[in-house]
Design an enzyme around this catalytic site. Structure first.
Site, PDB file in Angstrom:
ATOM      1  N   GLU A 162      50.374  72.042  60.810  1.00 14.37           N
ATOM      2  CA  GLU A 162      50.226  73.241  60.209  1.00 14.37           C
ATOM      3  C   GLU A 162      49.147  73.295  59.233  1.00 14.37           C
ATOM      4  OE1 GLU A 162      53.147  75.919  60.189  1.00 14.37           O
ATOM      5  OE2 GLU A 162      53.951  74.866  61.926  1.00 14.37           O
ATOM      6  N   HIS A 230      55.891  75.151  53.638  1.00 10.17           N
ATOM      7  CA  HIS A 230      54.844  74.434  53.478  1.00 10.17           C
ATOM      8  C   HIS A 230      54.537  73.709  52.143  1.00 10.17           C
ATOM      9  CE1 HIS A 230      53.095  77.090  56.973  1.00 10.17           C
ATOM     10  NE2 HIS A 230      53.345  75.828  57.510  1.00 10.17           N
ATOM     11  N   CYS A 347      47.961  81.063  50.968  1.00  9.93           N
ATOM     12  CA  CYS A 347      48.049  81.257  52.353  1.00  9.93           C
ATOM     13  C   CYS A 347      47.023  81.814  53.014  1.00  9.93           C
ATOM     14  CB  CYS A 347      49.339  82.004  52.649  1.00  9.93           C
ATOM     15  SG  CYS A 347      50.956  81.050  52.329  1.00  9.93           S
TER      16      CYS A 347
END
Length: 416
Positions: A162, A230, A347
């Protein structure tokens, strides 16, 4: 060659919508089915970029991917009668969160002296697994100078990767050799652990990193269960500073010891659970922040406005600013549209340490381009998208035309 850190923010795409596709992302799930406001979302993102351009003097961006993804709809044999998640996946605008675009190792860390980027495969979630081919095209274009960059395809899909959202770098200065910290999750919990340990180890080898300058740490399963899908939801690093929640890692002291063994200058700024609960840290995205070093040498933390509105979070921030710690200022920014879908300031950006002169200038922001972005977004991005609008002919034409118009205005029609 002058190396500096450039934040490449994802421009929020015209198909931005709340379908709740991301299992384990509590914010996304809680807004599933709500109307979305793509124009506001994108303008909020541009405003954040403008602020950091003013603070740092350099800022990059990546473009929305083509949506709806008709090729994915074909592979799903979509006929309009399937589950909502399959219906919505080809419309996902989640590439706006460029922290998931790739893992980046700057030139001072690598064996060949190039900046290496590995595009993330994002295989855990259908709506994100479709992104990497188009993201790779942008990375290969933006960082096409082969003398300074090496852009890699994704790791095998057996290993979920990711990107930079699970990767941190510690160093004395961005242009000096650093220690790279890879954070992974263990499978088997209530929510999927999206970053596989072997994906991180494979990337470290492919980038030619010194094994003694790599640290592999397990994320706290309790943090994943609480919605920290995350690592960048519970910790962020910049130069010598690790800003982290007490419950970020499975073995807290072991994690700090492992990092210090590779980077003795580590300075940990830890927020205790007694001051800010894990749940409140995740709700406000205190750690999904941009920790920046200003030209003056001072560090500032760019947080969502939700942090300012939380008594416990802002109280702790005020105490931190009043202390003599390394983080001297906390600056709230409005990214509410992104936050409602589970993505804060961190993000929205991919950090790349390089010489700006080696980057394709079409991907670098200046005031004129910011004006262009705001103008085209204001004129062409949908004001609102309701769940029932997806796949309507009107919205489809509007979204496609808006993206293509912006690419034309930025001289990036080769991405159409």
């Amino acid at each position: 060659m002058t190396l500096t850190e450039i934040n490449f923010d994802g421009i929020v795409g015209p198909s931005h919508n709340y379908a709740g596709l991301s299992l384990g992302n509590i914010a996304s799930a809680s807004h599933k089915g709500d109307p979305s406001y793509p124009r506001d979302a994108a303008l909020q993102g541009v405003a954040k970029m403008r602020g950091n351009l003013e603070r740092l003097g350099v800022q990059g961006f990546l473009l929305p991917l083509p949506r709806p993804n008709h090729a994915l709809a074909e592979r799903l044999a979509y006929d309009g009668t399937e589950a909502p998640a399959l219906r919505a996946a080809p419309w996902s605008a989640s590439s706006m969160w460029t922290a998931n675009a790739a893992t980046v190792s700057p030139a001072p860390d690598t064996k060949d002296g190039k900046c290496h980027l590995t595009v993330a495969n994002l295989v855990t979630m259908l709506h994100r697994a479709q992104e990497w081919p188009d993201t790779l095209r942008q990375l290969e274009l933006a960082f096409s100078d082969a003398a300074h960059f090496a852009v890699h395809g994704p790791v095998p899909v057996t290993f979920g990767d990711e990107g930079a959202a699970n990767h941190m770098r510690l160093c004395e200065g961005h242009g000096s050799e650093g220690v790279e910290v890879f954070v992974y999750g263990r499978p088997g919990g209530r929510f999927p652990a999206r970053q596989h340990e072997q994906a991180s180890r494979l990337i470290a080898r492919a980038h030619g990193l010194d094994p003694d300058k790599c640290v592999f740490i397990e994320q706290n399963p309790a943090a994943i269960e609480a919605g920290a899908f995350h690592n960048d939801v519970v910790s962020v690093a910049n130069e010598r500073v690790l800003f982290t929640h007490e419950e970020a890692f499975a073995d807290r002291e072991g994690a700090y010891d492992a990092i210090r063994a590779a980077f003795p200058a580590l300075e940990v700024v830890e927020v205790p659970s007694s001051a800010v609960s894990l749940g409140e840290a995740i709700r406000t995205y205190l750690f999904n922040a941009q920790l920046l070093t200003l030209p003056s040498g001072e560090m500032v933390l760019i947080v969502p406005t939700e942090c300012r509105e939380s008594e416990s979070v802002w109280g702790w921030c005020e105490q931190m600013m009043a202390s003599n710690g390394p983080i001297r200022e906390v600056i709230p920014v409005d990214v509410r549209q992104s936050m409602a879908n589970g993505g804060g300031p961190a993000c929205l950006r991919l950090r790349v340490v390089c010489d700006p002169a080696t980057v394709d200038p079409r991907f670098l922001l200046d005031e004129a381009k910011a004006d262009t972005l705001e103008s085209f977004i204001g004129d062409t991005w949908p004001e609102q998208i309701d769940p029932g609008d997806l796949w309507s002919e009107t919205l489809t034409k509007s979204v496609v035309a808006a993206r293509e118009a912006l690419l034309g205005a930025l001289d990036l029609r080769d991405l159409i």
